[in-house]
Design a protein around this motif. Structure first.
Motif, PDB file in Angstrom:
ATOM      1  N   ARG A 328       5.854 -17.874 -31.403  1.00 41.46           N
ATOM      2  CA  ARG A 328       7.138 -17.565 -32.053  1.00 41.46           C
ATOM      3  C   ARG A 328       7.009 -16.349 -32.958  1.00 41.46           C
ATOM      4  N   GLU A 329       6.319 -15.338 -32.479  1.00 42.34           N
ATOM      5  CA  GLU A 329       6.265 -14.075 -33.195  1.00 42.34           C
ATOM      6  C   GLU A 329       7.507 -13.268 -32.861  1.00 42.34           C
ATOM      7  N   ALA A 330       7.890 -12.392 -33.773  1.00 40.26           N
ATOM      8  CA  ALA A 330       9.004 -11.488 -33.490  1.00 40.26           C
ATOM      9  C   ALA A 330       8.600 -10.548 -32.359  1.00 40.26           C
ATOM     10  N   SER A 331       9.503 -10.354 -31.414  1.00 42.13           N
ATOM     11  CA  SER A 331       9.225  -9.471 -30.292  1.00 42.13           C
ATOM     12  C   SER A 331       8.942  -8.050 -30.779  1.00 42.13           C
ATOM     13  N   LYS A 332       7.742  -7.554 -30.461  1.00 37.95           N
ATOM     14  CA  LYS A 332       7.393  -6.192 -30.860  1.00 37.95           C
ATOM     15  C   LYS A 332       8.276  -5.166 -30.160  1.00 37.95           C
ATOM     16  N   SER A 333       8.695  -5.489 -28.950  1.00 38.92           N
ATOM     17  CA  SER A 333       9.605  -4.592 -28.231  1.00 38.92           C
ATOM     18  C   SER A 333      10.877  -4.372 -29.041  1.00 38.92           C
ATOM     19  N   LEU A 334      11.440  -5.466 -29.563  1.00 47.67           N
ATOM     20  CA  LEU A 334      12.679  -5.349 -30.330  1.00 47.67           C
ATOM     21  C   LEU A 334      12.458  -4.614 -31.642  1.00 47.67           C
ATOM     22  N   LEU A 335      11.326  -4.844 -32.274  1.00 46.85           N
ATOM     23  CA  LEU A 335      11.034  -4.150 -33.533  1.00 46.85           C
ATOM     24  C   LEU A 335      10.932  -2.643 -33.292  1.00 46.85           C
TER      25      LEU A 335
END
Length: 376
Positions: A328-335
């Motif tokens: 459940r890490e924040a998507s690096k793509s979206l960041l």
């Protein structure tokens, strides 16, 4: 082709793994059970199995216009990616960095780190497309190989491979690509890439076989030593069953590609129109994308409860790349695309495929509506 999915499961995680084409795999399994011989042996039975592997190698060369001896079969997509990056280290022993997209699978970044490459990451925005001007600037400042996947496993965005190839060619650099999500789903311009990878389980051939296409024939390209399998590129007994399954499923997917994608595009429009009306944000909506993929931001905070609620209703979706979804890490793509961490943690991915039906779509949308309204 009969679906292996039970009636109580509505599956929307095709980008993680495609449900197997049971009839094809059962046919290949029957062949394996009656001819299980080690393909590396010297008997005529072993040589027959080696012939099947070479037949598959010839097939993949024919559909990609590649050179047979540059195709290497391995066990997983991760291993295939490691071999691809290892080839860079052999070709450029003194190279310290490569230019890479911000959308790669985690195994690709890990492989770069393992082989001592730092990563000069390309910029992007909410379109999910790399900035070509930024690529040109990086190549002009320090010409290096470029790695950019063709289709995003989370967003489904298709990158401008033709333009990337023009720039890499202008500066005399290699262009590598992870084709895990493109292969078998869309027409892929294989000739634009100097090296690439793809995997059987992403197209419904089950786990156990993946492919690396190397940029040239070179005796030192290998991750594992100790045996002379795969033209000395990969020690270890080949998985004849998985390799044959991948070839036959690839043939089936190729034959049905156009009809399937028309259907999946219709489903994608239904999904996105309904979920937008419920307050969801469709990521990279106006960009060229895979016809089967929708990546969105939910208008609620209770994402975990939403996913559990969907599963209780027999509907399986994901939070993005399966290699990171449990954490459940924040998507690096979206960041990298400019979304906040809070927005990224509210993202889910819906991916369809060959076995998806209109009934599945209706069930997905009804359950989504009920749960979003419940948590708002």
């Amino acid at each position: 082709m009969k679906s292996p999915l039970t009636n109580d499961i509505k599956y929307f995680d095709y980008n993680a793994t495609h449900p197997p084409f049971a009839e094809i795999l059962e046919s290949c399994l029957a062949t394996y059970l009656s001819g299980f011989y080690n393909p590396s042996g010297i008997t005529r039975y072993s040589l027959k199995n080696q012939g099947k592997i070479e037949q598959s190698r010839k097939y993949f060369a024919s559909i990609t216009n590649g050179e047979e001896k540059q195709f290497v079969f391995s066990a997983t997509g991760t291993e295939a990616n490691y071999l691809l990056i290892q080839s860079l280290r052999i070709l450029y022993p003194n190279l310290d960095s490569v230019i890479v997209s911000p959308f790669e699978h985690s195994s690709l970044y890990a492989a770069l780190e393992s082989f001592g490459f730092s990563q000069d990451v390309l910029s992007t925005d909410k379109t999910g497309i790399i900035h070509l001007q930024n690529l040109q600037e990086k190549l002009k400042l320090n010409p290096r190989p470029v790695i950019c996947l063709y289709a995003g496993n989370e967003t489904g965005v298709i990158q401008p491979a033709e333009e990337i190839k023009k720039l890499t060619k202008e500066f005399g650099q290699l262009f590598y690509s992870d084709l895990m999500q493109g292969f078998g789903k869309i027409d892929v311009p294989f000739g634009l890439f100097d090296g690439y990878t793809f995997s059987g389980h992403k197209i419904g051939a089950g786990m156990g076989a993946a492919v690396t296409y190397l940029p040239k024939v070179h005796p030192d390209f290998r991750v594992f030593g100790g045996g002379n399998q795969e033209n000395d590129h990969r020690a270890g007994t080949e998985n004849t069953f998985a390799i044959e399954s991948m070839r036959k499923v690839s043939e089936f997917q190729k034959e049905n590609l156009e009809e399937k994608n028309k259907r999946l595009l219709t489903y994608r429009s239904q999904i996105e129109n309904e979920l937008e009306n419920l307050g969801c944000t469709i990521i990279a909506k106006d960009s060229k994308r895979l016809p089967n993929t929708t990546f969105l931001i939910l208008p609620i905070e209770e994402v975990d409860f939403f996913l559990l609620g969907m599963e209780e209703k027999g509907i399986l979706v994901s939070t993005g790349s399966s290699c990171k979804s449990r954490a459940r890490e924040a998507s690096k793509s979206l960041l990298h695309m400019g979304y906040t961490k809070e927005e990224a943690l509210r993202s889910i991915r819906i991916s369809t495929g060959y076995f998806t039906t209109e009934e599945d779509i209706n069930s997905l949308l009804l359950a989504s509506r009920e749960l979003i309204q419940k948590f708002q």
